[in-house]
Design an enzyme around this catalytic site. Structure first.
Site, PDB file in Angstrom:
ATOM      1  N   ASP A 107      59.377  32.228 -16.006  1.00  0.00           N
ATOM      2  CA  ASP A 107      58.988  31.818 -17.356  1.00  0.00           C
ATOM      3  C   ASP A 107      58.180  32.875 -18.104  1.00  0.00           C
ATOM      4  O   ASP A 107      57.523  33.726 -17.501  1.00  0.00           O
ATOM      5  CB  ASP A 107      58.128  30.553 -17.289  1.00  0.00           C
ATOM      6  CG  ASP A 107      58.939  29.294 -17.055  1.00  0.00           C
ATOM      7  OD1 ASP A 107      60.099  29.406 -16.610  1.00  0.00           O
ATOM      8  OD2 ASP A 107      58.399  28.199 -17.303  1.00  0.00           O
ATOM      9  N   HIS A 113      56.246  33.184 -13.079  1.00  0.00           N
ATOM     10  CA  HIS A 113      56.088  33.750 -14.418  1.00  0.00           C
ATOM     11  C   HIS A 113      56.179  35.276 -14.368  1.00  0.00           C
ATOM     12  O   HIS A 113      55.629  35.901 -13.463  1.00  0.00           O
ATOM     13  CB  HIS A 113      54.737  33.348 -15.017  1.00  0.00           C
ATOM     14  CG  HIS A 113      54.586  31.878 -15.249  1.00  0.00           C
ATOM     15  ND1 HIS A 113      54.312  30.990 -14.217  1.00  0.00           N
ATOM     16  CD2 HIS A 113      54.674  31.125 -16.375  1.00  0.00           C
ATOM     17  CE1 HIS A 113      54.238  29.757 -14.709  1.00  0.00           C
ATOM     18  NE2 HIS A 113      54.441  29.815 -16.022  1.00  0.00           N
TER      19      HIS A 113
END
Length: 294
Positions: A117, A262
């Protein structure tokens, strides 16, 4: 011993790539026949697939000298951006089951979905891409529009390497307190940019923080976007330390897990370091990695 371990990893990766190629008799774990008998956090969250076990009998032709298979599937051969200007967006009409968030895949299969992400990030995304290539893994990158527009070449590189590109809004806001028109602008603007950049209209969406609302679910469905949550969260965004990230993932991953990591939004050096350790560990444990088809 090192040779045998390397050979096993390559065999498992090859098995995973074969599964992602929709081998005869197998259905994709990302197919549209959402499970009515889901064991996930929400009804409709489970997805069905009949898979060959990753730790099955090795192919007689396999050897430790075999090259690591490329994560780029045949459908992604050539530049994804080559046809960007010629591809017309076609938004799929979703069923009610398809509109619900997916939190895990079929728990009966030893398969894991790795999701990344908040990128793209010019420092950390290339490092993640290199690690995925090293292990022959396809992942799903949930991109933020305002980052993607600043790094379009990196967006194209993610797509050209065969990974799945998905929508993570334009500015990463809390959608729960926004009007329908504002939510639509966040999602539609991002999907349009990613389609223009890669030639593929996104088909999956993740709400920032995993915080969906009736409005965001409606808008996503209107735009033909399915919703993907996660079942394993090491909270790597909070930088808890590389060992903590590794420990959480190796402890919590189970067959059918969707793992959250992430590559954007700050210093992601701990995430990159953790990937170096837990990816081969999961492969050695017999897991294969999956991502939605492009």
């Amino acid at each position: 011993m090192t040779t045998r371990i390397t050979s096993r990893r390559l065999l498992l990766v090859a098995a995973g790539m074969s599964l992602l190629g929709a081998a005869a008799g197998c259905k994709s774990p990302w197919s549209n026949d959402a499970a009515s008998s889901s064991t996930g956090p929400e009804a409709g969250a489970g997805l069905h697939e009949v898979l060959v076990p990753a730790g099955g009998s090795p192919s007689p032709s396999a050897s430790s000298s075999s090259p690591v298979p490329s994560p780029v599937p045949p459908s992604a051969a050539g530049s994804a951006s080559a046809s960007a200007s010629s591809v017309q967006p076609v938004r799929k009409t979703l069923s009610e089951a398809e509109s619900k968030p997916v939190y895990e895949l079929d728990p009966a299969q030893r398969v894991v979905a790795l999701t990344i992400d908040d990128g793209p990030d010019p420092k950390y995304t290339p490092a993640v891409l290199d690690l995925l290539h090293q292990h022959g893994i396809r992942a799903t990158f949930f991109l933020i529009g305002e980052n993607a527009v600043e790094h379009t070449a990196l967006v194209r590189e993610i797509a050209d390497r065969g990974h799945h590109i998905a929508n993570h809004t334009w500015t990463h806001p809390d959608l729960r307190h926004m009007s329908e028109s504002a939510v639509r602008d966040e999602l539609e603007r991002t999907s349009d940019l990613l389609q223009r950049t890669t030639g593929r209209l996104p088909t999956w969406f993740r709400s920032p923080g995993g915080d969906w609302s009736p409005v965001s679910l409606k808008v996503a469905a209107d735009l033909g976007l399915r919703n993907m949550g996660w079942s394993v969260d090491p909270r790597d965004w909070s930088r808890p330390g590389t060992p903590a990230i590794i420990d959480t993932i190796l402890k919590d991953v189970r067959p059918g897990s969707i793992v959250l990591n992430h590559d954007g939004g700050g210093d992601r050096s701990q995430t990159v370091a953790a990937l170096k350790t837990y990816l081969p560990a999961l492969i050695d444990s017999g897991y294969v990695f999956t991502a939605p088809p492009n």
